[in-house]
Design a protein around this motif. Sequence first.
Motif, PDB file in Angstrom:
ATOM      1  N   LEU A 138       5.329  25.553  21.133  1.00 57.83           N
ATOM      2  CA  LEU A 138       4.022  25.449  21.776  1.00 57.83           C
ATOM      3  C   LEU A 138       2.989  24.798  20.859  1.00 57.83           C
ATOM      4  CD1 LEU A 138       3.913  28.898  23.618  1.00 57.83           C
ATOM      5  CD2 LEU A 138       4.080  26.637  24.669  1.00 57.83           C
ATOM      6  N   ALA A 139       3.170  24.935  19.549  1.00 56.37           N
ATOM      7  CA  ALA A 139       2.242  24.324  18.603  1.00 56.37           C
ATOM      8  C   ALA A 139       2.577  22.858  18.329  1.00 56.37           C
ATOM      9  CB  ALA A 139       2.254  25.109  17.290  1.00 56.37           C
ATOM     10  N   HIS A 140       3.700  22.377  18.851  1.00 60.52           N
ATOM     11  CA  HIS A 140       4.136  21.007  18.566  1.00 60.52           C
ATOM     12  C   HIS A 140       3.266  20.005  19.321  1.00 60.52           C
ATOM     13  CE1 HIS A 140       6.761  17.519  18.067  1.00 60.52           C
ATOM     14  NE2 HIS A 140       7.441  18.213  17.155  1.00 60.52           N
ATOM     15  N   ARG A 141       2.957  18.905  18.688  1.00 65.18           N
ATOM     16  CA  ARG A 141       2.059  17.898  19.268  1.00 65.18           C
ATOM     17  C   ARG A 141       2.632  17.284  20.552  1.00 65.18           C
ATOM     18  NH1 ARG A 141       4.674  13.592  19.310  1.00 65.18           N
ATOM     19  NH2 ARG A 141       6.279  13.161  17.730  1.00 65.18           N
ATOM     20  N   ALA A 142       3.970  17.326  20.734  1.00 67.95           N
ATOM     21  CA  ALA A 142       4.592  16.675  21.893  1.00 67.95           C
ATOM     22  C   ALA A 142       4.469  17.488  23.177  1.00 67.95           C
ATOM     23  CB  ALA A 142       6.067  16.393  21.605  1.00 67.95           C
ATOM     24  N   VAL A 143       4.182  18.790  23.061  1.00 66.14           N
ATOM     25  CA  VAL A 143       4.176  19.674  24.244  1.00 66.14           C
ATOM     26  C   VAL A 143       2.830  19.591  24.952  1.00 66.14           C
ATOM     27  CG1 VAL A 143       4.355  22.062  25.033  1.00 66.14           C
ATOM     28  CG2 VAL A 143       5.917  21.199  23.268  1.00 66.14           C
ATOM     29  N   GLY A 144       2.895  19.281  26.253  1.00 66.98           N
ATOM     30  CA  GLY A 144       1.674  19.160  27.047  1.00 66.98           C
ATOM     31  C   GLY A 144       1.542  20.174  28.146  1.00 66.98           C
ATOM     32  N   ASP A 163      17.838  28.328  18.556  1.00 69.53           N
ATOM     33  CA  ASP A 163      18.364  26.978  18.347  1.00 69.53           C
ATOM     34  C   ASP A 163      17.200  26.084  17.920  1.00 69.53           C
ATOM     35  OD1 ASP A 163      19.362  24.421  18.465  1.00 69.53           O
ATOM     36  OD2 ASP A 163      20.434  24.708  20.359  1.00 69.53           O
ATOM     37  N   ARG A 164      17.168  25.741  16.649  1.00 69.89           N
ATOM     38  CA  ARG A 164      16.043  24.977  16.109  1.00 69.89           C
ATOM     39  C   ARG A 164      16.259  23.464  16.204  1.00 69.89           C
ATOM     40  NH1 ARG A 164      12.461  27.827  13.433  1.00 69.89           N
ATOM     41  NH2 ARG A 164      11.825  26.017  12.196  1.00 69.89           N
ATOM     42  N   THR A 165      17.396  23.030  16.744  1.00 73.63           N
ATOM     43  CA  THR A 165      17.642  21.595  16.866  1.00 73.63           C
ATOM     44  C   THR A 165      16.672  20.937  17.833  1.00 73.63           C
ATOM     45  OG1 THR A 165      19.284  21.934  18.626  1.00 73.63           O
ATOM     46  CG2 THR A 165      20.097  21.916  16.359  1.00 73.63           C
ATOM     47  N   CYS A 166      16.103  21.739  18.751  1.00 71.48           N
ATOM     48  CA  CYS A 166      15.185  21.170  19.736  1.00 71.48           C
ATOM     49  C   CYS A 166      13.904  20.649  19.083  1.00 71.48           C
ATOM     50  CB  CYS A 166      14.846  22.184  20.812  1.00 71.48           C
ATOM     51  SG  CYS A 166      14.091  23.709  20.194  1.00 71.48           S
ATOM     52  N   LEU A 167      13.574  21.130  17.880  1.00 72.09           N
ATOM     53  CA  LEU A 167      12.364  20.666  17.204  1.00 72.09           C
ATOM     54  C   LEU A 167      12.496  19.198  16.807  1.00 72.09           C
ATOM     55  CD1 LEU A 167      11.628  23.813  15.000  1.00 72.09           C
ATOM     56  CD2 LEU A 167      10.404  23.092  17.065  1.00 72.09           C
ATOM     57  N   ALA A 168      13.694  18.804  16.397  1.00 73.43           N
ATOM     58  CA  ALA A 168      13.927  17.395  16.067  1.00 73.43           C
ATOM     59  C   ALA A 168      13.814  16.535  17.321  1.00 73.43           C
ATOM     60  CB  ALA A 168      15.305  17.224  15.417  1.00 73.43           C
ATOM     61  N   TRP A 169      14.317  17.053  18.453  1.00 76.48           N
ATOM     62  CA  TRP A 169      14.176  16.318  19.712  1.00 76.48           C
ATOM     63  C   TRP A 169      12.702  16.154  20.074  1.00 76.48           C
ATOM     64  CZ3 TRP A 169      12.098  17.597  24.505  1.00 76.48           C
ATOM     65  CH2 TRP A 169      12.392  16.724  25.565  1.00 76.48           C
ATOM     66  N   LEU A 170      11.907  17.199  19.894  1.00 74.72           N
ATOM     67  CA  LEU A 170      10.473  17.113  20.175  1.00 74.72           C
ATOM     68  C   LEU A 170       9.798  16.072  19.305  1.00 74.72           C
ATOM     69  CD1 LEU A 170       9.248  20.816  20.613  1.00 74.72           C
ATOM     70  CD2 LEU A 170       9.279  19.025  22.359  1.00 74.72           C
ATOM     71  N   ASP A 171      10.238  15.969  18.053  1.00 75.19           N
ATOM     72  CA  ASP A 171       9.643  14.994  17.139  1.00 75.19           C
ATOM     73  C   ASP A 171       9.743  13.566  17.676  1.00 75.19           C
ATOM     74  OD1 ASP A 171       8.979  16.982  15.336  1.00 75.19           O
ATOM     75  OD2 ASP A 171      10.752  16.681  14.070  1.00 75.19           O
ATOM     76  N   SER A 172      10.739  13.311  18.519  1.00 75.66           N
ATOM     77  CA  SER A 172      10.970  11.958  19.033  1.00 75.66           C
ATOM     78  C   SER A 172      10.182  11.658  20.308  1.00 75.66           C
ATOM     79  CB  SER A 172      12.471  11.752  19.308  1.00 75.66           C
ATOM     80  OG  SER A 172      12.891  12.565  20.410  1.00 75.66           O
ATOM     81  N   GLN A 173       9.419  12.643  20.812  1.00 72.69           N
ATOM     82  CA  GLN A 173       8.708  12.484  22.084  1.00 72.69           C
ATOM     83  C   GLN A 173       7.230  12.158  21.855  1.00 72.69           C
ATOM     84  OE1 GLN A 173      10.567  12.538  24.875  1.00 72.69           O
ATOM     85  NE2 GLN A 173      12.301  12.968  23.502  1.00 72.69           N
ATOM     86  N   PRO A 174       6.621  11.438  22.804  1.00 72.38           N
ATOM     87  CA  PRO A 174       5.195  11.115  22.681  1.00 72.38           C
ATOM     88  C   PRO A 174       4.326  12.378  22.745  1.00 72.38           C
ATOM     89  CG  PRO A 174       6.266   9.687  24.294  1.00 72.38           C
ATOM     90  CD  PRO A 174       7.246  10.767  23.961  1.00 72.38           C
ATOM     91  N   SER A 175       3.111  12.258  22.237  1.00 70.19           N
ATOM     92  CA  SER A 175       2.177  13.389  22.204  1.00 70.19           C
ATOM     93  C   SER A 175       1.849  13.883  23.604  1.00 70.19           C
ATOM     94  CB  SER A 175       0.902  12.958  21.486  1.00 70.19           C
ATOM     95  OG  SER A 175      -0.031  14.009  21.453  1.00 70.19           O
ATOM     96  N   LYS A 176       1.886  15.203  23.772  1.00 65.39           N
ATOM     97  CA  LYS A 176       1.523  15.904  25.011  1.00 65.39           C
ATOM     98  C   LYS A 176       2.271  15.375  26.238  1.00 65.39           C
ATOM     99  CE  LYS A 176      -3.071  17.359  23.485  1.00 65.39           C
ATOM    100  NZ  LYS A 176      -2.585  18.714  23.160  1.00 65.39           N
ATOM    101  N   SER A 177       3.514  14.962  26.038  1.00 66.28           N
ATOM    102  CA  SER A 177       4.306  14.395  27.140  1.00 66.28           C
ATOM    103  C   SER A 177       5.335  15.361  27.707  1.00 66.28           C
ATOM    104  CB  SER A 177       5.041  13.144  26.653  1.00 66.28           C
ATOM    105  OG  SER A 177       6.020  13.474  25.663  1.00 66.28           O
TER     106      SER A 177
END
Length: 501
Positions: free
Chosen positions: A372-378, A285-299
């Motif tokens: 894991l490579a997404h900037r929002a994941v801390g 399910d790749r829709t979660c990537l769009a959700w990650l885009d809306s989150q602050p960095s490393k949050s």
Amino acid sequence: MDVPQPHAVILPFPAQGHIKPMLMLAKLLSHANFYITFVNTLDIHNHFLELINQTTFNNLFPRLRFMAIPDGLPPEHPRSGPQFIRDLFISILSAAPKHKFRDLLLSLINGPETGGGQWSTPTCVIADGLISILAIDVAEELHIPVIAFRTVSASSYWVYLNIPKLIEEGLIPFQGDDDMDGLITCIPGFQSLLRRRDLPSFCRFESIENPVLQFFINQTLAMTRASALILNTFDGLESPIISKLLSFFPKIYTIGPLHALLESRIKDHLLLSHSSSNGSLREQDRTCLAWLDSQPSKSVVYINFGSLVMITPDQLMEFWYGLVNSEKPFLWVIREDLLLGEDMVNETPQELTMRTRERGCIVGWAPQEEILAHRAVGGFLTHSGWNSTLESIWAGVPMICWPQLADQQVNSRCVSELWKLGIDIKDTCDRSTVEKVVRDLIEGKREEIMKSSDDIARMARDSVREGGSSYCNLEKLVDDIRSFMSSSQYASSECNEGRKL
């Protein structure tokens, strides 16, 4: 006239955590102009072909083909649930898989494509360590060199090799009422690291005669009959233990992290992973990537317990409350078969549902490497499977470890105490603990973990660059397999005659 190219037969254990890294190796060898026959079990084979675009895959990797053998289980077996892997351990040792693998190799040896054709006689078998008895017995009979591929960490495999010593010392098996924090001091290199609770999960069985424990012991020892060992790790992470393994194998090829090495060697890796297959046996399910885009960095804390771990509804609720109480955004992979006994919690408290809508995203399966490579994941709350651990190391994402099966207990201890990359909460499942460790990780309260994560991620990147240890070790592996084609044993007419029996 084209120069003959090696033909490697790759045989993974039929589980996603094993198929994924071995398929990455298959792609890398195919990229080096090898011919690859990738052998899955029938059930996995059919499911896998349904998930990929076969035309696209064949265009990208024309020298990589898929074949199948039975898994030894009856057709009516559901091939899911907590008993499945145990049944598989027993069935894989039965006569049918061994006979069918032998028949398959003979067909590759004696088929119409041999004798100078492109798909020549197999140059070698690269066998998963959990099928080493089956693969080595057959390949030795047919005079085909075998290279073992162990898909766990070097540290975990070293502990596996020392299981007979632990039995001799009377340290295993043990039960939960024993001193779980008692140190295990008889494994060289780990004298002050491992406790009882950090040993592989199969050490907790009541008897040393348990078939699962015996399966791991026998397969681990059989691996040492292989001509070499491949490990999905890198020298900078595990070199002290890798050096100890050299007493069991004449050659060891450390070529990890494989997903990163694949990206390094095949520059359009992202195109390949999207249009062919990255080894996943589930729809993502790749829709979660769009959700990650809306989150602050490393949050964001990302939660995934892998493809096999199952949890109880009570455990699910403890994790859920801990996550929402942490007040940190979270992305949680909840497989449809994650829960033991129930498909889903029947009556989820309304407050959990409401608070999850505010800050949480739940999906059935997800593109983990991209997440894991997404900037929002801390932070990553993980089961400590080795693929997940390596992917987190590569991304520089600190971990919260909650291991359940096999090698995961060893991995989580190394992550927390040896490499200082995370927090180990094994054998604990309560909301207050989950809330605290999530807050600590996302708010950066564990400075040593943050620094180690950055430093070791840098080492991982160096290993797969041109001139790096894993990059060079792959080239050595390719050269050594090529040397099999001209070896006296391989060219021996007597051996060739023996293969045709």
